[in-house]
Structure formats: C-alpha cells, structure tokens
Design a protein around this motif. Structure first.
Motif, PDB file in Angstrom:
ATOM      1  N   TRP A  24       0.856  -1.198   0.000  1.00  0.00           N
ATOM      2  CA  TRP A  24       0.000   0.000   0.000  1.00  0.00           C
ATOM      3  C   TRP A  24       0.885   1.239   0.000  1.00  0.00           C
ATOM      4  CZ3 TRP A  24      -5.121  -0.357  -0.722  1.00  0.00           C
ATOM      5  CH2 TRP A  24      -5.742  -1.589  -0.451  1.00  0.00           C
ATOM      6  N   LEU A  25       0.487   2.231  -0.790  1.00  0.00           N
ATOM      7  CA  LEU A  25       1.173   3.519  -0.825  1.00  0.00           C
ATOM      8  C   LEU A  25       0.275   4.558  -0.177  1.00  0.00           C
ATOM      9  CD1 LEU A  25       2.601   3.451  -4.467  1.00  0.00           C
ATOM     10  CD2 LEU A  25       3.719   2.724  -2.351  1.00  0.00           C
ATOM     11  N   TYR A  26       0.684   5.073   0.996  1.00  0.00           N
ATOM     12  CA  TYR A  26      -0.122   6.017   1.762  1.00  0.00           C
ATOM     13  C   TYR A  26       0.448   7.429   1.637  1.00  0.00           C
ATOM     14  CZ  TYR A  26      -2.226   2.063   4.289  1.00  0.00           C
ATOM     15  OH  TYR A  26      -2.890   0.920   4.616  1.00  0.00           O
ATOM     16  N   PRO A  27      -0.326   8.386   1.136  1.00  0.00           N
ATOM     17  CA  PRO A  27       0.087   9.790   1.237  1.00  0.00           C
ATOM     18  C   PRO A  27       0.056  10.208   2.714  1.00  0.00           C
ATOM     19  CG  PRO A  27      -1.651   9.500  -0.405  1.00  0.00           C
ATOM     20  CD  PRO A  27      -1.588   8.235   0.394  1.00  0.00           C
ATOM     21  N   ILE A  28       1.171  10.748   3.218  1.00  0.00           N
ATOM     22  CA  ILE A  28       1.284  11.056   4.646  1.00  0.00           C
ATOM     23  C   ILE A  28       0.266  12.119   5.068  1.00  0.00           C
ATOM     24  CG2 ILE A  28       2.779  12.122   6.378  1.00  0.00           C
ATOM     25  CD1 ILE A  28       3.364   9.187   5.765  1.00  0.00           C
ATOM     26  N   ALA A  31      -3.314  10.025   4.875  1.00  0.00           N
ATOM     27  CA  ALA A  31      -3.392   8.685   5.467  1.00  0.00           C
ATOM     28  C   ALA A  31      -4.444   7.811   4.777  1.00  0.00           C
ATOM     29  CB  ALA A  31      -3.683   8.762   6.961  1.00  0.00           C
ATOM     30  N   THR A  32      -4.733   8.120   3.508  1.00  0.00           N
ATOM     31  CA  THR A  32      -5.678   7.338   2.712  1.00  0.00           C
ATOM     32  C   THR A  32      -4.905   6.563   1.651  1.00  0.00           C
ATOM     33  OG1 THR A  32      -7.389   9.003   3.006  1.00  0.00           O
ATOM     34  CG2 THR A  32      -7.690   7.448   1.190  1.00  0.00           C
ATOM     35  N   PRO A  33      -5.144   5.263   1.517  1.00  0.00           N
ATOM     36  CA  PRO A  33      -4.400   4.495   0.508  1.00  0.00           C
ATOM     37  C   PRO A  33      -4.559   5.099  -0.884  1.00  0.00           C
ATOM     38  CG  PRO A  33      -5.602   3.026   1.962  1.00  0.00           C
ATOM     39  CD  PRO A  33      -6.053   4.408   2.296  1.00  0.00           C
ATOM     40  N   ALA A  34      -3.447   5.364  -1.543  1.00  0.00           N
ATOM     41  CA  ALA A  34      -3.507   5.945  -2.879  1.00  0.00           C
ATOM     42  C   ALA A  34      -3.422   4.866  -3.943  1.00  0.00           C
ATOM     43  CB  ALA A  34      -2.364   6.938  -3.072  1.00  0.00           C
ATOM     44  N   ASP A  35      -2.736   3.787  -3.650  1.00  0.00           N
ATOM     45  CA  ASP A  35      -2.551   2.746  -4.642  1.00  0.00           C
ATOM     46  C   ASP A  35      -2.204   1.444  -3.938  1.00  0.00           C
ATOM     47  OD1 ASP A  35      -2.488   1.607  -7.105  1.00  0.00           O
ATOM     48  OD2 ASP A  35      -0.928   2.915  -7.907  1.00  0.00           O
ATOM     49  N   SER A  36      -2.492   0.346  -4.625  1.00  0.00           N
ATOM     50  CA  SER A  36      -2.162  -0.975  -4.106  1.00  0.00           C
ATOM     51  C   SER A  36      -1.399  -1.732  -5.182  1.00  0.00           C
ATOM     52  CB  SER A  36      -3.434  -1.743  -3.723  1.00  0.00           C
ATOM     53  OG  SER A  36      -3.116  -3.070  -3.354  1.00  0.00           O
ATOM     54  N   LEU A  37      -0.246  -2.270  -4.818  1.00  0.00           N
ATOM     55  CA  LEU A  37       0.588  -3.047  -5.735  1.00  0.00           C
ATOM     56  C   LEU A  37       0.465  -4.510  -5.331  1.00  0.00           C
ATOM     57  CD1 LEU A  37       3.731  -0.715  -5.537  1.00  0.00           C
ATOM     58  CD2 LEU A  37       1.708  -0.474  -6.996  1.00  0.00           C
ATOM     59  N   VAL A  55      11.048   4.976  -8.403  1.00  0.00           N
ATOM     60  CA  VAL A  55      10.959   3.525  -8.476  1.00  0.00           C
ATOM     61  C   VAL A  55      10.984   2.949  -7.064  1.00  0.00           C
ATOM     62  CG1 VAL A  55      12.103   1.398  -9.273  1.00  0.00           C
ATOM     63  CG2 VAL A  55      12.059   3.428 -10.742  1.00  0.00           C
ATOM     64  N   LEU A  56      10.146   1.951  -6.835  1.00  0.00           N
ATOM     65  CA  LEU A  56      10.114   1.217  -5.574  1.00  0.00           C
ATOM     66  C   LEU A  56      10.506  -0.224  -5.852  1.00  0.00           C
ATOM     67  CD1 LEU A  56       9.240   0.966  -2.516  1.00  0.00           C
ATOM     68  CD2 LEU A  56       6.989   0.280  -3.404  1.00  0.00           C
ATOM     69  N   ALA A  57      11.465  -0.742  -5.091  1.00  0.00           N
ATOM     70  CA  ALA A  57      11.827  -2.158  -5.157  1.00  0.00           C
ATOM     71  C   ALA A  57      11.193  -2.875  -3.977  1.00  0.00           C
ATOM     72  CB  ALA A  57      13.341  -2.333  -5.119  1.00  0.00           C
ATOM     73  N   SER A  58      10.677  -4.067  -4.225  1.00  0.00           N
ATOM     74  CA  SER A  58      10.082  -4.871  -3.162  1.00  0.00           C
ATOM     75  C   SER A  58      10.572  -6.306  -3.283  1.00  0.00           C
ATOM     76  CB  SER A  58       8.547  -4.817  -3.232  1.00  0.00           C
ATOM     77  OG  SER A  58       8.080  -5.323  -4.480  1.00  0.00           O
ATOM     78  N   SER A  72       2.704   5.307 -11.713  1.00  0.00           N
ATOM     79  CA  SER A  72       1.648   4.549 -12.391  1.00  0.00           C
ATOM     80  C   SER A  72       1.241   3.279 -11.662  1.00  0.00           C
ATOM     81  CB  SER A  72       2.104   4.190 -13.812  1.00  0.00           C
ATOM     82  OG  SER A  72       3.203   3.287 -13.761  1.00  0.00           O
ATOM     83  N   GLY A  73       2.102   2.784 -10.760  1.00  0.00           N
ATOM     84  CA  GLY A  73       1.838   1.516 -10.097  1.00  0.00           C
ATOM     85  C   GLY A  73       2.130   0.315 -10.974  1.00  0.00           C
ATOM     86  N   VAL A  74       2.800   0.530 -12.108  1.00  0.00           N
ATOM     87  CA  VAL A  74       3.103  -0.545 -13.049  1.00  0.00           C
ATOM     88  C   VAL A  74       4.365  -1.282 -12.616  1.00  0.00           C
ATOM     89  CG1 VAL A  74       3.805  -1.057 -15.426  1.00  0.00           C
ATOM     90  CG2 VAL A  74       1.975   0.585 -14.977  1.00  0.00           C
ATOM     91  N   CYS A  75       4.333  -2.605 -12.682  1.00  0.00           N
ATOM     92  CA  CYS A  75       5.520  -3.414 -12.400  1.00  0.00           C
ATOM     93  C   CYS A  75       6.420  -3.395 -13.634  1.00  0.00           C
ATOM     94  CB  CYS A  75       5.111  -4.845 -12.053  1.00  0.00           C
ATOM     95  SG  CYS A  75       6.519  -5.946 -11.772  1.00  0.00           S
ATOM     96  N   GLN A  76       7.616  -2.845 -13.489  1.00  0.00           N
ATOM     97  CA  GLN A  76       8.539  -2.734 -14.616  1.00  0.00           C
ATOM     98  C   GLN A  76       9.244  -4.055 -14.906  1.00  0.00           C
ATOM     99  OE1 GLN A  76      11.059   0.454 -13.136  1.00  0.00           O
ATOM    100  NE2 GLN A  76       9.934   1.966 -14.364  1.00  0.00           N
ATOM    101  N   ARG A  77       9.559  -4.774 -13.831  1.00  0.00           N
ATOM    102  CA  ARG A  77      10.308  -6.021 -13.991  1.00  0.00           C
ATOM    103  C   ARG A  77      10.255  -6.807 -12.692  1.00  0.00           C
ATOM    104  NH1 ARG A  77      13.944  -7.554 -17.759  1.00  0.00           N
ATOM    105  NH2 ARG A  77      13.863  -5.467 -18.678  1.00  0.00           N
ATOM    106  N   HIS A  78      10.347  -8.119 -12.787  1.00  0.00           N
ATOM    107  CA  HIS A  78      10.529  -8.941 -11.588  1.00  0.00           C
ATOM    108  C   HIS A  78      11.352 -10.158 -11.946  1.00  0.00           C
ATOM    109  CE1 HIS A  78       7.155 -11.286 -13.246  1.00  0.00           C
ATOM    110  NE2 HIS A  78       7.591 -12.279 -12.476  1.00  0.00           N
TER     111      HIS A  78
END
Length: 283
Positions: A24-28, A31-37, A55-58, A72-78
């Motif tokens: 979950w990506l929360y705008p501080i 405190a409302t979820p902006a996106d879900s990956l 870019v976020l790595a998980s 965009s919430g798009v997965c670039q690669r895994h």
C-alpha cells in the motif's frame, strides 16, 4: 498484518508491505491508501525507494524482487533473486544498482533496470552478514560507489566488498553479546549494540571508532539511522530512544507500550517516526 514499511525520499509517501503480499502507498498528509501493488505471492519482506523516489523495489519470502514505477503503479520487472526470504534491499544513489540480502547469508548486486546479476557474495561458515550499503564515491574511492556487506566473522566486526568478497575493514572485538548492527544510508557510520546496553559508533570511511553513546543499562535489540544520518533510534525493553549522534544528545524517549515494537521507520525529513507493533498496528 503490516510487515515492512519505508518512506519515499520526499517524505510524502509511506510504502507498506503486508503478510498477504500487497503493498500500500499512503500519502502522509491524508493517510488514505492511494494505490495498491499486488503481484507478490507471499509476504513482503523488504522495500526500498530510489533516491529520486520514482521507483520502488520490493522483495518477498520466496526470494522474488519486483521493480515498480511509483507514479503509475506498473511493475517494470521482476525476477527470482534468492532461494528464500530476502531480508534487505538497498539502492545506490543513481538508482541503477540494487543490493539484496538473503536469509541464507547470500548478498547479490544487481544492474538495473534489466535486473542482471553483477556480483555475489556468500558469507563463509562462522561469519554473519547483518546489513548492506554503498560507500560514497569520490576522494580516493572509485567513481562508482562500492557495494559492501557488514557483519562479523570469527575475529570481530567486518566490512566486505560484494564485488570481490574481500575484507575491506575489520575491527577485532569480542562477539559475545553482540545484538544489533546498522549502517547509515551514506555508508559513513556503523552502529553496534551489545547485550550490556553499550552502543558504539564506528567511522567506516576513516577506519576508527567515532564515539560511544551513553545509553541505558538494558540490551538494545534494534538500531536504525535516519535517512540523513543525523539521528539514531535504539529499541530496547524499556522503549525507544532517539539520539542526535553528532552531539551525543538524547532527544526523545518513548516508553514501551502494551504491544512491543517489532519495527521502526524514520521519515526522510527526520520528523516522522512510525512503529509497527505485535498487535498488527502501526503507530
């Protein structure tokens, strides 16, 4: 259950990984979820933003790494990175290299965005890798920041170069009672706590002890530097302490709550501290 959290470099977004594999990506400010990956098939165990925050790595319990475009919430690669749980992820300053630390004590260095393996290092029997980082470039160091792993071997504290597996720096020390290690984001300081409550800061770049902080006489189980490297949070059975490490000053003390802290996250601007607790709540 909330499992891993990290702030974006501008301090405006909190990324939270869960036991179900969602992020979950929360705008501080809201405190409302902006996106879900939602592509992980197991619990999220590590998160890291690039320095610019684009870019976020998980990483997860099954050893998979995902790269996400934050806007965009798009997965670039895994890709499959380790054979099991990944404990830690670290980007270099340019965002074109990523370190992953596995529970099996293997460390990999990846070239991005392709996800090509650049180097690997495996801790030998008797050694333990606790954390990773990048030395800053410049001075007598190469133009490309040097990726390192930090931990200990049979002789004491150790810093290894991931690319060569060679020992960059070692400090002979008694390992009995060694509890926690942490490295500042700029690769300058190494913090080391012991069961007797002592806390030592080492200057990695100058290969010397920087200072000893006057902590409480209680074991320190967790250490975390703020993104700027100015502050250090210590976690022990009494509660949390926030230190200004330059002035050796205790700034704030948070007493232990009913539900113990299992993780802490410091905001990039050094003005937010989020704690995760065993009741599955963040505060």
């Amino acid at each position: 259950m909330l499992f891993r959290s990290t702030f974006s470099p501008d301090g405006e977004t909190l990324a939270v990984g869960t036991n179900t594999g969602q992020i979950w990506l929360y705008p501080i400010r809201t405190a409302t979820p902006a996106d879900s990956l939602s592509q992980h098939a197991s619990r999220v165990t590590a998160l890291a933003f690039t320095a610019r925050g684009g870019v976020l790595a998980s990483a997860d319990q099954q050893g998979q790494i995902y790269l996400w475009e934050v806007a965009s919430g798009v997965c670039q690669r895994h890709w499959p990175a380790h054979r099991g749980l990944i404990q830690e992820l670290n980007f270099n300053a340019d965002g074109d290299r990523l370190i992953s630390l596995g529970e099996d004590q293997s460390v990999h260095l990846w070239d991005l965005p392709q996800g090509d393996l650049a180097a690997s290092f495996q801790a030998r029997p008797g050694a333990s890798i606790r954390t990773t980082g990048f030395f800053p470039s410049g001075g007598d160091r190469p133009s490309t920041a040097l990726a390192f792993a930090a931990g200990h071997d049979d002789y004491g504290l150790a810093i290894w170069a991931i690319a060569t597996g060679m020992l960059e720096w070692g400090v002979p020390t008694d390992l009995e009672g060694l509890l926690a290690l942490a490295v500042s984001r700029d690769g300058h300081y190494l913090a080391c706590s012991r069961q007797d409550g002592s806390l030592t800061l080492w200057d990695i770049l100058r290969h010397r002890r920087h200072q000893i902080l006057p902590t409480l006489s209680a074991p320190i189980w967790g250490l975390q530097f703020s993104p700027s490297g100015t502050y250090l949070v210590t976690d022990h059975e009494i509660g949390l302490q926030v230190w200004n490490i330059q002035h050796r000053e205790l700034l704030r003390r948070f007493l232990r709550q009913v539900y113990p802290v299992c993780a802490t996250v410091l905001g990039t601007a050094d003005n937010h501290l989020i704690t995760a607790h065993t009741d599955h709540q963040d505060r």
